[in-house]
Scaffold this active site. Structure first.
Site, short mmCIF file in Angstrom:
data_model
loop_
_atom_site.label_atom_id
_atom_site.label_comp_id
_atom_site.label_asym_id
_atom_site.label_seq_id
_atom_site.Cartn_x
_atom_site.Cartn_y
_atom_site.Cartn_z
N TYR A 146 0.80 -1.22 0.00
CA TYR A 146 0.00 0.00 0.00
C TYR A 146 0.84 1.28 0.00
CZ TYR A 146 -4.18 -2.82 0.91
OH TYR A 146 -5.21 -3.71 0.80
N LYS A 197 2.68 -15.26 3.65
CA LYS A 197 2.67 -16.16 2.49
C LYS A 197 4.13 -16.41 2.13
CE LYS A 197 0.51 -18.38 -0.82
NZ LYS A 197 -0.15 -19.66 -0.55
N ASP A 230 -3.74 -18.22 3.12
CA ASP A 230 -4.86 -18.97 2.50
C ASP A 230 -5.42 -19.99 3.49
OD1 ASP A 230 -2.29 -19.97 2.20
OD2 ASP A 230 -2.63 -20.84 0.22
N ASP A 254 -6.18 -6.38 5.47
CA ASP A 254 -7.31 -5.69 4.85
C ASP A 254 -8.37 -6.72 4.44
OD1 ASP A 254 -8.88 -3.82 3.66
OD2 ASP A 254 -7.50 -3.30 2.06
N ASP A 258 -12.35 -8.09 6.44
CA ASP A 258 -13.69 -8.17 5.85
C ASP A 258 -14.27 -9.56 6.07
OD1 ASP A 258 -13.29 -5.58 4.93
OD2 ASP A 258 -14.20 -5.98 2.99
#
Ligand SMILES: NC(=O)c1ccc[n+]([C@@H]2O[C@H](COP(=O)([O-])OP(=O)(O)OC[C@H]3O[C@@H](n4cnc5c(N)ncnc54)[C@H](O)[C@@H]3O)[C@@H](O)[C@H]2O)c1
Length: 363
Positions: A146, A197, A230, A254, A258
């Site tokens: 970001y 990851k 994941d 982020d 959600d």
């Protein structure tokens, strides 16, 4: 009635940035509830609004005014933000300047996103109750993908190349991981999960692995684990009871928050704090400006109200923060909510109900 927290400051100055779309609507309700909580706790609350958002940007080209961060640091104790984003600014220029600008310039490195099930009927998961879903996500907030480093070469041609850099610094990774461990220790939590990851992102997330291995040694009382992002997404749905504290990078945090929001009733009820432990911090709902709901009196103000509660807790107003939380729980119990949570109230009515509840029942 509770007694006021010993040593809590009696006065707080809050910068309020309603922003765009439903941000404006939910912040109006959050400030209503804040005023009721401050009055019930005999505290003095000064709220000052700033018109930073799409309207102002379209009018005079100003997104985040020059010197804003110095002014906020100097004159305020905390910031309450609604949301930014407007279809009339498809480049997201003003939103990036204001929201990412404040996160970077005020060094709000710990994006704190609690995921707490307040009533069993709010989760889409079968046979889960309040005790099954209660964790907190710490999202690194100043680095990663970001930071806006990169570029586009041969734009608009068939040979186009777009590069977006993923920035991970030792300082940045270390401070968010340590902050999460510290939070666990201070709140009596015993399990922390770091997610990355590193099997695919073998440079950036190798750093996360090495820093995590070092920092966890300093917290022997906390059981620490690691999941690839994941797998973590899968595990959060399969068995959220495993998790108390999760720490991860900017992008994964982020997305994960959600997912977390949906586990407990959706974006309408998900609050967040952008924390600089040594400076001013900013509190906001996880959701955006939802242009599809704006102006329709449909937005759920609970995420903004809970964010305001987090802000009070951060400022040391524990009693007032607990009062806001209790009012939110009561509104769900008594079905006095907006439609997304199964009620029939409009945004303003939902805010009024919470403010009245606090005024009537006290803290
Ligand atoms: N922190 C921020 O300011 C922030 C965060 C996310 C998105 N955005 C911006 O917001 C704009 C809209 O983005 P989006 O549609 O992807 O995400 P969004 O969070 O605004 O909305 C997604 C969906 O969630 C639901 N929703 C969100 N908030 C709700 C509420 N309070 N009550 C009831 N339902 C609610 C709505 O159905 C909405 O369609 C974009 O410009 C985006 O860039 C801003």
């Amino acid at each position: 009635m509770s007694t006021p927290s010993a040593g809590a400051p009696l006065k707080a100055r809050i910068a309020v940035i309603p922003g765009d779309g439903i941000g404006v609507e939910v912040v109006a309700e959050a400030t209503k509830v804040l005023r009721a909580a401050a009055a019930a706790g005999s505290k003095q609350l000064e709220l000052q609004e700033f018109d930073w958002g799409a309207e102002r940007y379209l009018r005079d080209g100003v997104s985040l005014p020059a010197g804003a961060e110095q002014m906020l640091r100097r004159d305020f104790d905390a910031i309450l933000l609604g949301a930014l984003g407007d279809p009339r600014v498809p480049s997201h220029r003003h939103a990036a300047d204001i929201l990412l600008g404040l996160r970077f310039k005020l060094d709000l490195f710990a994006n704190t996103r609690p995921v707490e099930l307040l009533a069993p009927q709010l989760t889409p998961l079968r046979d889960r109750t309040e005790k099954d879903i209660h964790f907190i996500i710490f999202r690194e907030n100043t680095e990663g993908l970001y930071v806006g480093m990169g570029g586009i070469f041969k734009k608009g041609t068939r040979d186009e190349i777009a590069v977006q850099e993923d920035v991970n610094t030792r300082k940045g990774v270390e401070r968010i991981i340590r902050y999460a461990f510290q939070y666990a220790r201070q709140h009596g939590l015993t399990r922390l999960c770091m997610s990355d990851k590193s099997n695919a992102l073998t440079y950036g997330h190798d750093l996360w692995q090495r820093v995590f291995a070092e920092v966890r040694e300093e917290y022997p009382g906390i059981e620490s684990s690691h999941f690839y992002i994941d797998t973590l997404a899968m595990e959060l749905v399969r068995d959220p009871r495993q998790f108390q504290v999760i720490v991860t990078c900017n992008l994964f945090g982020d997305i994960l928050s959600d997912l977390g929001a949906q586990l407990v009733g959706g974006l309408g009820i998900a609050p967040s704090g952008n924390i600089n432990p040594e400076g001013i911090s900013l509190f906001e709902p996880v959701h955006g400006s939802a242009p599809n709901l704006a102006g329709k009196d449909l937005a759920n103000p609970l995420a903004a109200v809970l964010a305001a509660g987090m802000m009070l807790e951060h400022l040391g107003w524990q009693v007032e923060a607990a009062g806001i939380h209790a009012a939110v729980r009561a509104s769900i119990r008594e079905k006095q909510t907006t439609r997304d949570l199964g009620g029939s109230l409009g945004t303003g009515q939902a805010g009024d109900w919470l403010a009245n509840y606090i005024s009537k029942h006290g803290l």
